[in-house]
Design an enzyme around this catalytic site. Structure first.
Site, PDB file in Angstrom:
ATOM      1  N   CYS A   1       0.838  -1.200   0.000  1.00 46.28           N
ATOM      2  CA  CYS A   1       0.000   0.000   0.000  1.00 46.28           C
ATOM      3  C   CYS A   1       0.872   1.249   0.000  1.00 46.28           C
ATOM      4  O   CYS A   1       1.397   1.645   1.050  1.00 46.28           O
ATOM      5  CB  CYS A   1      -0.929   0.001   1.209  1.00 46.28           C
ATOM      6  SG  CYS A   1      -2.010   1.465   1.281  1.00 46.28           S
TER       7      CYS A   1
ATOM      8  N   CYS B   1      -0.500   4.085   2.148  1.00 44.21           N
ATOM      9  CA  CYS B   1      -0.275   3.879   3.580  1.00 44.21           C
ATOM     10  C   CYS B   1       1.170   4.167   3.974  1.00 44.21           C
ATOM     11  O   CYS B   1       1.432   4.814   4.993  1.00 44.21           O
ATOM     12  CB  CYS B   1      -0.605   2.440   3.971  1.00 44.21           C
ATOM     13  SG  CYS B   1      -2.220   1.841   3.438  1.00 44.21           S
ATOM     14  N   ASP B   2       2.112   3.681   3.172  1.00 45.10           N
ATOM     15  CA  ASP B   2       3.510   3.640   3.596  1.00 45.10           C
ATOM     16  C   ASP B   2       4.467   4.493   2.778  1.00 45.10           C
ATOM     17  O   ASP B   2       5.644   4.601   3.138  1.00 45.10           O
ATOM     18  CB  ASP B   2       4.000   2.184   3.570  1.00 45.10           C
ATOM     19  CG  ASP B   2       3.197   1.285   4.498  1.00 45.10           C
ATOM     20  OD1 ASP B   2       2.747   1.782   5.548  1.00 45.10           O
ATOM     21  OD2 ASP B   2       3.014   0.098   4.169  1.00 45.10           O
TER      22      ASP B   2
END
Length: 323
Positions: free
Chosen positions: A137, A140-141
């Site tokens: 992701c 997300c990261d």
């Protein structure tokens, strides 16, 4: 001996969507039951640093966040049950689910929050380095790779979108694809090829993820799918972007789905095509797939479940008076 559990709101799944639905449902007096499933807490339990969930100025840990959500749900009146649902019947006024131990769960409403799982390559080092340089992701990261070298693996819309997103954080983004053409939509391909921060490596298959002296990701071992030649590409972060699989097997033939298995809902709502059955989170969302959007959908599902029950009660009272 099998036990029957009855509730006004049955929730299958215990990620951000399921637990948010439980919190709102419990506060509305529906005494929800959450059946936690194979991965209690959802995908955040395998996520380390979380920096984009509102309300926390410092980086928090995914498992801790889910523990707090569960504790809040229990505090306001939710029953958390450890079981895995193996079959469901949503054809009647009461929705019935059966656990793998034989327990029966009956709900006047049903919230499906079973989520979706990222597809992984299944090569050595992938799971060992998950959270240590390997992710599924970018949204997300990606923030954790500011100014670093990153690679994206895949050739569809997801991979191209992840590569484009990562250019917000990195000036060195490489897309690795095992074929010589992409499957992504043409408009996305045009944006990718025109972007100065992105280069594409064709006809390469990831053979393994390699760690460094610090225990984090150091490089990817590649094999040329045409010549068989082996090589390595150094990188700080690798994003596997070959798609997600929604956990909707239980509902095939019972609820409307798209061609990839995501549950279909009425636009802007968590309502499925069966009244009283709601879908929240990644099980119906193949676009955003964030903890905060899943939590919001869980809230919406609980509010709509409460309205559904109120409408049914009004109909019952009206029929009684008229009768």
């Amino acid at each position: 001996m099998a036990t029957t559990h009855k509730t006004r709101m049955l929730i299958i799944g215990s990620g951000p969507a399921g637990l948010s639905a439980a919190i709102y449902g419990a506060r509305a007096g529906m005494a929800p039951i959450v059946v936690q499933g194979l991965q209690p807490g959802g995908q955040l339990t395998i996520t380390t640093d979380v920096e984009n969930y509102p309300g926390f100025r410092e980086v928090i840990q995914g498992p801790w966040l889910m523990q707090e959500m569960e504790a809040q749900a229990v505090h306001v009146g939710t029953r958390m049950l450890w079981d895995t649902i193996t079959s469901v019947d949503i054809s009647g006024d009461t929705f019935v689910a059966v656990g793998d131990g034989g327990d029966i769960y009956e709900g006047e409403t049903l919230v499906i929050a079973t989520g979706a799982q990222a597809q992984w390559l299944g090569v050595p080092g992938e799971q060992e380095l998950s959270g240590k340089g390997v992710s599924a992701c970018a949204t997300c990261d990606g923030f954790f790779y500011r100014g670093k070298k990153v690679v994206v693996i895949g050739g569809g819309n997801t991979a191209v979108e992840e590569a484009l997103y990562l250019t917000n954080h990195s000036d060195d983004v490489t897309l690795i694809h095992r074929r010589d053409t992409l499957r992504a939509e043409k408009i996305l391909q045009d944006r990718l090829f025109a972007h100065p921060k992105i280069k594409v490596v064709w006809n390469q298959r990831v053979d393994r993820f390699l760690d460094g002296d610090d225990g984090g990701l150091r490089a990817l071992a590649l094999i040329d799918t045409v010549t068989g030649e082996q090589s390595e590409i150094l990188t700080d972060g690798a994003f596997v972007a070959i798609g997600h699989v929604p956990a909707t097997e239980l509902f095939k033939g019972k609820l409307a789905m798209d061609e990839t298995g995501y549950l279909l809902v009425q636009p802007g709502t968590p309502k499925t095509d069966v009244p009283g059955v709601f879908a929240a989170g990644d099980v119906s969302d193949h676009i955003y797939r964030q903890a905060i959007t899943a939590a919001g959908m869980g809230c919406m599902a609980a509010l709509d479940a409460e309205r559904y029950l109120a409408a049914k009660e009004f109909e019952r009272v009206t029929e009684t008076v008229q009768g």
